[in-house]
Design an enzyme around this catalytic site. Structure first.
Site, short mmCIF file in Angstrom:
data_model
loop_
_atom_site.label_atom_id
_atom_site.label_comp_id
_atom_site.label_asym_id
_atom_site.label_seq_id
_atom_site.Cartn_x
_atom_site.Cartn_y
_atom_site.Cartn_z
N ASN A 130 -46.70 -26.00 -46.99
CA ASN A 130 -47.73 -25.00 -46.73
C ASN A 130 -48.35 -24.64 -48.07
O ASN A 130 -47.64 -24.27 -49.00
CB ASN A 130 -47.12 -23.76 -46.07
CG ASN A 130 -48.14 -22.67 -45.83
OD1 ASN A 130 -49.33 -22.91 -45.73
ND2 ASN A 130 -47.66 -21.43 -45.75
N CYS A 181 -50.70 -22.32 -42.76
CA CYS A 181 -49.81 -23.25 -42.10
C CYS A 181 -48.44 -22.63 -41.93
O CYS A 181 -48.10 -21.64 -42.58
CB CYS A 181 -49.68 -24.53 -42.91
SG CYS A 181 -51.25 -25.38 -43.21
#
Length: 217
Positions: free
Chosen positions: A104, A2
């Site tokens: 993330n 991410c």
């Protein structure tokens, strides 16, 4: 994988500023017409006016793009779903959406942590959904309770304070920069910072940056 991007304390929250940032993102954008294949199906989503500098991070995750703005703070996220792919879109919130998180990574002990938050209502099954709720209960010290690989930005809209943290090993990449207007920029990649930051550097693993204390600890 991410990608996260946050601009915190930007002096200009006007539409003109958004347009300017968009122009900067397109100038050196890494844009692939074929961004990603996930299980053989291309899945690319954009939010309206939500390109921001996240275009530069678009290759980091094909499942979902999000941009959240609260006053002079922007939180953006490019997400590849691992746990709860149907409902783990980001940013993530607490019950009244006063705490906002873009993250993330993966929280390994999320099930154990959810048990400590029995009176909280979770919006998703994402392992990272515990972060906002833990902050409500334990304040900034909750970071020590997390077992996993992660980097995140948490914005408390009640007082516009924020917390940034990275796991002790530093598996997920994270960088911090400072704009000429005093804004703090956080990004998964340097290319999200180099156009607008006067100075930027790697965010040290195992550290927390708090706007309340004004530095790392």
């Amino acid at each position: 994988m991410c990608g996260i991007l946050a601009v915190l304390g930007c002096s200009d929250d006007s539409q003109a500023k958004r347009v300017r940032v968009l122009e900067l993102s397109r100038r050196q954008v890494i844009f692939l017409s074929f961004l990603a294949n996930f299980d053989g199906v291309q899945s690319v989503f954009f939010t309206k006016n939500g390109f921001f500098t996240m275009e530069k991070l678009k290759h980091r995750g094909p499942d979902w793009s999000g941009l959240y703005q609260h006053g002079d703070c922007y939180l953006a996220h490019q997400r590849l779903a691992i746990i709860d792919p149907a409902s783990g879109d980001q940013p993530l919130f607490n019950e009244d959406k006063s705490i906002v998180v873009t993250v993330n990574g993966e929280i390994y002990n999320h099930e154990e942590l959810r048990k400590k938050l029995a009176h909280h209502k979770f919006r998703t099954g994402s392992d990272c959904d515990v972060i906002a709720h833990l902050y409500e209960e334990y304040g900034e010290d909750f970071v020590d309770m997390l077992d996993g690989i992660f980097s995140f930005v948490l914005l408390d809209t009640r007082d516009n304070s924020f917390v940034v943290a990275r796991d002790a090993i530093g598996v997920t990449s994270l960088y911090i920069g400072w704009g000429l207007d005093g804004s703090v920029w956080i990004s998964s990649e340097l290319k999200g910072l180099n156009d607008d930051c006067e100075h930027f550097e790697s965010f040290p693993p195992g550290h927390l940056y708090s706007s309340k204390s004004g530095g790392f600890r």
